[in-house]
Design a protein around this motif. Structure first.
Motif, mmCIF file in Angstrom:
data_model
loop_
_atom_site.group_PDB
_atom_site.id
_atom_site.type_symbol
_atom_site.label_atom_id
_atom_site.label_comp_id
_atom_site.label_asym_id
_atom_site.label_seq_id
_atom_site.Cartn_x
_atom_site.Cartn_y
_atom_site.Cartn_z
ATOM 1 N N MET A 1 0.859 -1.180 0.000
ATOM 2 C CA MET A 1 0.000 0.000 0.000
ATOM 3 C C MET A 1 0.905 1.244 0.000
ATOM 4 S SD MET A 1 -2.958 1.137 2.743
ATOM 5 C CE MET A 1 -4.001 -0.250 2.401
ATOM 6 N N THR A 2 0.580 2.155 -0.855
ATOM 7 C CA THR A 2 1.388 3.369 -0.951
ATOM 8 C C THR A 2 1.044 4.335 0.174
ATOM 9 O OG1 THR A 2 -0.175 4.580 -2.325
ATOM 10 C CG2 THR A 2 1.390 3.135 -3.472
ATOM 11 N N PHE A 3 1.920 5.306 0.356
ATOM 12 C CA PHE A 3 1.687 6.333 1.372
ATOM 13 C C PHE A 3 0.374 7.062 1.095
ATOM 14 C CE2 PHE A 3 2.215 10.734 2.880
ATOM 15 C CZ PHE A 3 2.377 10.477 4.234
ATOM 16 N N TYR A 4 0.134 7.393 -0.168
ATOM 17 C CA TYR A 4 -1.090 8.098 -0.568
ATOM 18 C C TYR A 4 -2.332 7.285 -0.197
ATOM 19 C CZ TYR A 4 -4.516 10.388 -3.585
ATOM 20 O OH TYR A 4 -5.624 11.035 -4.059
ATOM 21 N N GLU A 5 -2.307 5.981 -0.443
ATOM 22 C CA GLU A 5 -3.438 5.115 -0.108
ATOM 23 C C GLU A 5 -3.651 5.053 1.404
ATOM 24 O OE1 GLU A 5 -3.443 1.903 -3.770
ATOM 25 O OE2 GLU A 5 -2.025 1.628 -2.109
ATOM 26 N N GLU A 6 -2.556 5.005 2.147
ATOM 27 C CA GLU A 6 -2.657 4.983 3.606
ATOM 28 C C GLU A 6 -3.278 6.274 4.121
ATOM 29 O OE1 GLU A 6 0.651 3.499 6.029
ATOM 30 O OE2 GLU A 6 1.562 2.818 4.146
ATOM 31 N N VAL A 7 -2.860 7.398 3.568
ATOM 32 C CA VAL A 7 -3.410 8.689 3.979
ATOM 33 C C VAL A 7 -4.910 8.732 3.683
ATOM 34 C CG1 VAL A 7 -3.404 11.173 3.497
ATOM 35 C CG2 VAL A 7 -1.248 9.959 3.815
ATOM 36 N N LEU A 8 -5.296 8.315 2.480
ATOM 37 C CA LEU A 8 -6.723 8.307 2.124
ATOM 38 C C LEU A 8 -7.521 7.384 3.051
ATOM 39 C CD1 LEU A 8 -6.732 8.313 -1.777
ATOM 40 C CD2 LEU A 8 -7.323 10.181 -0.223
ATOM 41 N N GLU A 9 -6.942 6.233 3.374
ATOM 42 C CA GLU A 9 -7.622 5.300 4.271
ATOM 43 C C GLU A 9 -7.828 5.916 5.656
ATOM 44 O OE1 GLU A 9 -6.167 1.302 6.304
ATOM 45 O OE2 GLU A 9 -6.485 1.054 4.130
ATOM 46 N N LYS A 10 -6.797 6.574 6.168
ATOM 47 C CA LYS A 10 -6.894 7.203 7.495
ATOM 48 C C LYS A 10 -7.884 8.366 7.486
ATOM 49 C CE LYS A 10 -3.983 4.471 9.340
ATOM 50 N NZ LYS A 10 -4.463 3.358 10.119
ATOM 51 N N ILE A 11 -7.865 9.163 6.415
ATOM 52 C CA ILE A 11 -8.820 10.272 6.312
ATOM 53 C C ILE A 11 -10.249 9.730 6.288
ATOM 54 C CG2 ILE A 11 -9.684 12.073 4.760
ATOM 55 C CD1 ILE A 11 -6.751 12.696 4.077
ATOM 56 N N ALA A 12 -10.474 8.659 5.541
ATOM 57 C CA ALA A 12 -11.803 8.054 5.476
ATOM 58 C C ALA A 12 -12.228 7.552 6.857
ATOM 59 C CB ALA A 12 -11.818 6.914 4.463
ATOM 60 N N ALA A 13 -11.304 6.933 7.589
ATOM 61 C CA ALA A 13 -11.620 6.436 8.930
ATOM 62 C C ALA A 13 -11.951 7.582 9.879
ATOM 63 C CB ALA A 13 -10.450 5.613 9.473
ATOM 64 N N LEU A 14 -11.186 8.673 9.785
ATOM 65 C CA LEU A 14 -11.452 9.825 10.653
ATOM 66 C C LEU A 14 -12.792 10.477 10.323
ATOM 67 C CD1 LEU A 14 -7.906 11.436 10.811
ATOM 68 C CD2 LEU A 14 -9.150 10.360 12.691
ATOM 69 N N MET A 15 -13.114 10.549 9.037
ATOM 70 C CA MET A 15 -14.402 11.129 8.641
ATOM 71 C C MET A 15 -15.556 10.263 9.140
ATOM 72 S SD MET A 15 -13.537 12.525 4.820
ATOM 73 C CE MET A 15 -15.182 13.132 4.521
ATOM 74 N N ALA A 16 -15.400 8.954 9.041
ATOM 75 C CA ALA A 16 -16.439 8.053 9.540
ATOM 76 C C ALA A 16 -16.605 8.213 11.048
ATOM 77 C CB ALA A 16 -16.091 6.603 9.192
ATOM 78 N N ALA A 17 -15.491 8.350 11.766
ATOM 79 C CA ALA A 17 -15.557 8.553 13.211
ATOM 80 C C ALA A 17 -16.240 9.880 13.545
ATOM 81 C CB ALA A 17 -14.152 8.513 13.809
ATOM 82 N N ALA A 18 -15.953 10.912 12.760
ATOM 83 C CA ALA A 18 -16.579 12.221 12.994
ATOM 84 C C ALA A 18 -18.091 12.140 12.790
ATOM 85 C CB ALA A 18 -15.975 13.266 12.059
ATOM 86 N N PHE A 19 -18.513 11.482 11.728
ATOM 87 C CA PHE A 19 -19.952 11.322 11.508
ATOM 88 C C PHE A 19 -20.585 10.478 12.614
ATOM 89 C CE2 PHE A 19 -19.061 12.420 6.975
ATOM 90 C CZ PHE A 19 -19.880 13.534 6.929
ATOM 91 N N GLY A 20 -19.843 9.489 13.095
ATOM 92 C CA GLY A 20 -20.338 8.683 14.212
ATOM 93 C C GLY A 20 -20.520 9.520 15.464
ATOM 94 N N LEU A 21 -19.594 10.425 15.707
ATOM 95 C CA LEU A 21 -19.702 11.311 16.866
ATOM 96 C C LEU A 21 -20.915 12.223 16.736
ATOM 97 C CD1 LEU A 21 -18.630 12.503 19.497
ATOM 98 C CD2 LEU A 21 -17.178 14.009 18.120
ATOM 99 N N VAL A 22 -21.134 12.772 15.559
ATOM 100 C CA VAL A 22 -22.291 13.640 15.338
ATOM 101 C C VAL A 22 -23.585 12.858 15.575
ATOM 102 C CG1 VAL A 22 -23.561 14.947 13.586
ATOM 103 C CG2 VAL A 22 -21.092 15.207 13.782
ATOM 104 N N ALA A 23 -23.651 11.632 15.062
ATOM 105 C CA ALA A 23 -24.839 10.804 15.267
ATOM 106 C C ALA A 23 -25.031 10.492 16.752
ATOM 107 C CB ALA A 23 -24.721 9.507 14.469
ATOM 108 N N ALA A 24 -23.939 10.194 17.449
ATOM 109 C CA ALA A 24 -24.024 9.898 18.885
ATOM 110 C C ALA A 24 -24.532 11.104 19.661
ATOM 111 C CB ALA A 24 -22.662 9.458 19.411
ATOM 112 N N LEU A 25 -24.050 12.282 19.310
ATOM 113 C CA LEU A 25 -24.514 13.493 19.994
ATOM 114 C C LEU A 25 -25.995 13.753 19.720
ATOM 115 C CD1 LEU A 25 -21.429 15.807 19.442
ATOM 116 C CD2 LEU A 25 -22.170 14.759 21.591
ATOM 117 N N ALA A 26 -26.436 13.472 18.501
ATOM 118 C CA ALA A 26 -27.848 13.647 18.170
ATOM 119 C C ALA A 26 -28.707 12.686 18.990
ATOM 120 C CB ALA A 26 -28.072 13.426 16.679
ATOM 121 N N TRP A 27 -28.272 11.424 19.068
ATOM 122 C CA TRP A 27 -29.017 10.455 19.868
ATOM 123 C C TRP A 27 -28.979 10.827 21.346
ATOM 124 C CZ3 TRP A 27 -32.623 7.259 18.650
ATOM 125 C CH2 TRP A 27 -32.694 6.765 17.360
ATOM 126 N N ASN A 28 -27.854 11.328 21.805
ATOM 127 C CA ASN A 28 -27.735 11.753 23.196
ATOM 128 C C ASN A 28 -28.792 12.806 23.524
ATOM 129 O OD1 ASN A 28 -26.473 11.928 25.798
ATOM 130 N ND2 ASN A 28 -25.534 13.831 25.120
#
Length: 79
Positions: A1-28
């Motif tokens: 896996m290239t550095f670029y692919e790793e960066v994209l993968e991590k950005i995607a994971a962070l974005m998913a976590a951010a959306f999860g946090l927003v959903a959790a706060l809404a449910w809260n």
């Protein structure tokens, strides 16, 4: 896996976590409003404890169900 692919993968994971946090706060907020209607206030210690217990149970069950779904998908992919 290239550095670029790793960066994209991590950005995607962070974005998913951010959306999860927003959903959790809404449910809260929604669950707190529900408890306000049932108990009259969320400042009551009993209401807060019940709220915390229910949210914890839901989180544990959701985590188990998600882990099972991921495991099943991986098994099906391997076959």
């Amino acid at each position: 896996m290239t550095f670029y692919e790793e960066v994209l993968e991590k950005i995607a994971a962070l974005m998913a976590a951010a959306f999860g946090l927003v959903a959790a706060l809404a449910w809260n907020g929604a669950i707190q409003e529900f408890f306000k209607q049932v108990f009259g206030t969320t400042e009551n210690l009993t209401a807060q404890l019940i709220y915390a217990i229910i949210v914890t149970i839901i989180a544990v069950l959701a985590t188990i169900l998600i882990a099972r779904a991921v495991s099943k998908a991986k098994r099906e992919e391997a076959e």
